[in-house]
Design an enzyme around this catalytic site. Structure first.
Site, short mmCIF file in Angstrom:
data_model
loop_
_atom_site.label_atom_id
_atom_site.label_comp_id
_atom_site.label_asym_id
_atom_site.label_seq_id
_atom_site.Cartn_x
_atom_site.Cartn_y
_atom_site.Cartn_z
N SER A 242 0.86 -1.19 0.00
CA SER A 242 0.00 0.00 0.00
C SER A 242 0.89 1.23 0.00
O SER A 242 2.04 1.16 0.43
CB SER A 242 -0.86 0.04 1.27
OG SER A 242 -0.05 0.39 2.39
N ASP A 243 0.39 2.35 -0.47
CA ASP A 243 1.13 3.58 -0.23
C ASP A 243 1.06 3.86 1.28
O ASP A 243 0.28 3.25 2.01
CB ASP A 243 0.56 4.74 -1.06
CG ASP A 243 1.60 5.85 -1.25
OD1 ASP A 243 2.56 5.93 -0.44
OD2 ASP A 243 1.48 6.64 -2.20
N ALA A 244 1.91 4.78 1.73
CA ALA A 244 2.07 5.00 3.16
C ALA A 244 0.72 5.36 3.81
O ALA A 244 0.09 6.35 3.43
CB ALA A 244 3.08 6.11 3.42
#
Ligand code: NOJ
Length: 717
Positions: A242-244
């Site tokens: 996932s992105d942050a």
């Protein structure tokens, strides 16, 4: 593996310099962390790794990730700049070198390439991609994957690549970073997805799920994207990160009820690894979700397997540590710096050169005025997404010009203006940096006047204008494309001094430079050129290098035209099409694919191998390109097509081939392209699939997207 150990592998945490490393020791020991990001110190990497491989029960090594976007220690031009080289081979070499530097400190995995198509330059992350076109973007995406990963995942001195931000992140409404993208399936398949497909076909081992909603479903909870398309249709076997904090943020979207629901939805959508600042949504909730039968053990196994496979392929079980002694010699390799200079030279785009003002003669000027804060700013010369370099080693335009010229030429520098943002960027706040205090009104007036005086007192002025590096990149969208601050005022005031001016631009998006285009004789787009930027730009200004870059986006006149892209469809005759704004022409200031050289090129003898091909067959297109000027140069030969009729309106032109060729003065070369089913098909909303139609196609070949050398061929059943 216990369930808890599996879930631990699905947890990735940031480790920032300002945090105490010991704080993570216990979690690593307990097998609660599978990956860390943002550690760049090799001793610290070895320290964390030792805990994982000697003190945790299963001794599974950690994988260390980092944003190696356009260099690690040595910084290459910003990606949009490298895209302007139209030179995938060079870009592949650059990313090979970037990988080598990063790998030497123990980083195994880069969060690159960013392959999001950007048709709205207000969006600051246009800086990180390859611009507006899916064909160019796909070639560059694949080249970067090959560069980062080498011939296989786990090749020595290479990194695992992560193609991002899946998918549609480059189309946020209003150009506002993180905003929703609403894209039709035809736009997705024909425009936004091809670079992803190209990166995955090139072997990219990981994919990052994007932050935003795609057609109302968050990308990070989007089963269609992460399962149906990525795994089933494209046969992707790697893992998705996932992105942050994107998993946690599923609550912010109003998509998940709480953190538990967010973990369930992301896991069931197919996010293998959660990247988080602190949230650790998976770690805290997935065991419970399995107990509640909301996520199956099989699903957890399916999510963990590719993560472990990546660690195996990277050789981390055999060689978990990094040899700290190799860092220094790797960083000191002169070949890398040399490549940084070449890349900066090859990326620059010459936008205007009235009466061949450029290249400047080294002996021709006694006094050169150099004006603008970007000419001396090492930090800005490097561009955004650079963290681990030694800023001091950067060559600025001032030092580059001074190095080039002998004692008979004086270079006098004046700052002229401050370029300041209205707000400090989130990164400034995060990294605890405050923007410089703004000058007072009277200081501003004095500095501007000083610059005018320096120009008056010189034979020629080189002005370096543009945006500070943090005005593009993440969370750095703009409302206008104006030259920020008082730069236009400065440009006009210096121009009024009457000396010839060369305008060098440092930026990563098109800017509103209409006034300059009308009034300044020479304009060179330098982008953020990187560690060797100053020397490279000096080489270009004084003719030791010849510009050959071409724009990877349509350079709009003003932000009010956005979105604008060359491959639009047409519903009115071109005359009418070009007269829709009261204030001016419809089109861009500079077209896609445009860029000048210090020499000139002519195209002739456009030939097709046959006038007709069957569906599924190919036609060869050849053209002669001649260097008609007096010096050697390089030209990016571009091929565009247009399907004249069919079961959908097709873009007026679409890039389907390009090659950067080098030509001695007077030399002619024949360049050949092949057009086959891959180039001639498109995704059609009526049949909801790819189709190739038996129709007539126009084909154009030339030096930019407006080229007129044209022919046609037919595709028959
Ligand atoms: C957020 C950004 O969107 C992404 O591109 C980056 O890789 C991660 N942060 C990690 O820094």
């Amino acid at each position: 593996m216990t369930l808890a150990e599996k879930i631990g592998q699905m947890n990735q945490l940031f480790s920032f310099e300002f945090q105490k490393p010991e704080d993570k020791d216990e979690s690593i020991r307990k097998g609660e962390i599978g990956s860390l990001l943002f550690v760049t110190n090799p001793a610290l990497i070895n320290r964390f790794q030792k805990i994982a491989v000697t003190e945790s029960r299963l001794k599974i090594p950690l994988i260390f990730g980092f944003d190696v976007i356009h260099g690690f220690h040595t910084i290459f031009p910003i990606p949009i700049g490298m895209a302007a080289s139209w030179d995938p081979k060079m870009i592949e070499r650059v990313q090979t070198m970037a990988a080598r530097e990063a790998r030497s400190v123990g980083i195994n995995w880069t969060f690159a390439p960013m392959v999001d198509i950007a048709r709205d330059p207000r969006w600051g992350r246009i800086a990180e991609g390859a611009g507006e076109d899916p064909f160019l973007g796909s070639a560059i995406a694949a080249a970067q994957v090959r560069g980062f990963q080498g011939d296989r995942i786990g090749a020595p001195e290479h990194l695992l690549a992560c193609v991002k931000h899946f998918a549609g992140y480059g189309a946020p409404e209003g150009g506002r970073d993180y905003e929703a993208a609403n894209l039709s399936d035809t736009q997705l398949y024909n425009v936004y997805l091809p670079p992803y497909k190209a990166a995955i076909d090139a072997g990219a081992g990981s994919v990052m799920s994007a932050y935003m909603d795609l057609n109302d479903i968050p990308a990070t909870g989007n089963r269609w994207l992460l399962q149906d398309l990525l795994r089933k249709e494209w046969n992707f076997k790697g893992f998705v990160v996932s992105d942050a904090d994107a998993v946690k943020n599923l609550q912010t979207h109003g998509f998940a009820r709480d953190a538990y629901d967010a973990a369930v939805k992301a896991a069931n959508a197919g996010v293998n690894l959660e990247m988080s600042l602190f949230a650790q949504t998976y770690l805290k909730n997935l065991a419970n979700a399995v107990t509640q039968n909301q996520v199956s053990v099989k699903q957890i196994d399916d999510l963990v397997r590719p993560l472990l496979e990546a660690k195996i392929k990277l050789g981390l079980f055999e060689n978990p540590y990094v040899d700290e002694a190799k860092v220094k010699p790797t960083f000191a390799d002169p070949g890398t710096r040399e490549m940084a200079r070449v890349a900066a030279e090859r990326s620059a785009v010459l936008l205007k050169n009235q009466n061949s003002l450029l290249p400047l003669s080294k002996a021709g000027y006694k006094k050169i005025a150099l004006i603008g804060p970007l000419a001396v700013s090492k930090r800005d010369t490097l561009g955004s997404w650079t963290f681990a370099m030694d800023v001091d080693q950067t060559s600025t335009i001032l030092s580059g010009i001074k190095n080039k010229l002998g004692p008979d030429t004086s270079v006098e520098y004046a700052t002229g203006v401050q370029i300041s943002r209205t707000l400090a960027s989130p990164f400034d706040v995060f990294l605890n940096q405050k923007p410089a205090a703004p000058w007072t009104e009277s200081e501003s007036a004095d500095e501007l006047q000083k610059a005018v005086n320096v120009a008056k007192n010189s034979d020629i002025a080189v002005m370096v204008l543009g945006e500070n590096q943090d005005m593009s990149g993440e969370a750095a969208s703009r409302m206008t494309l104006d030259l920020p601050g008082r730069q236009l005022e400065l440009l006009k005031a210096v121009a009024a001094a009457g000396k010839p001016i060369v305008l060098v631009l440092m930026n990563a998006r098109p800017l509103d430079i209409s006034w300059a285009e009308q009034n300044i004789p020479a304009i060179l787009e330098a982008w953020y050129p990187g560690t060797e930027g100053g020397d490279a730009i000096a080489n270009l200004l004084f003719g030791d290098a010849v510009p050959a870059g071409k724009l990877p986006f349509s350079w709009v006149q003003t932000s009010a035209q956005i979105p604008f892209y060359y491959s639009h469809t047409l519903s009115q005759e071109p005359d009418r099409q070009n007269q829709r704004y009261w204030e001016g022409k419809t089109g861009p200031l500079y077209r896609f694919g445009y860029g000048l050289s210090y020499t000139t090129f002519a195209y002739a003898n456009l030939k097709l191998s046959q006038p007709e091909i069957k569906i599924g067959g190919s036609v060869e297109v050849s053209v002669e390109v001649k260097n008609t000027g007096a010096r050697a140069g390089e030209e990016v030969v571009q091929l565009y097509i247009h399907q004249q009729a069919g079961s959908a309106s097709r873009p007026v032109r679409e890039l389907k081939g390009f090659e950067r060729v080098s030509l001695a003065a007077g030399e002619t070369k024949t360049v050949r392209f092949k057009l086959g089913p891959n180039e001639l098909r498109y995704w059609n909303a009526g049949v909801r699939n790819w189709i190739q139609e038996a129709e007539t196609f126009d084909v154009w070949v030339g030096g930019d997207s407006s080229t007129s050398l044209q022919s046609t061929f037919k595709v028959i059943k």
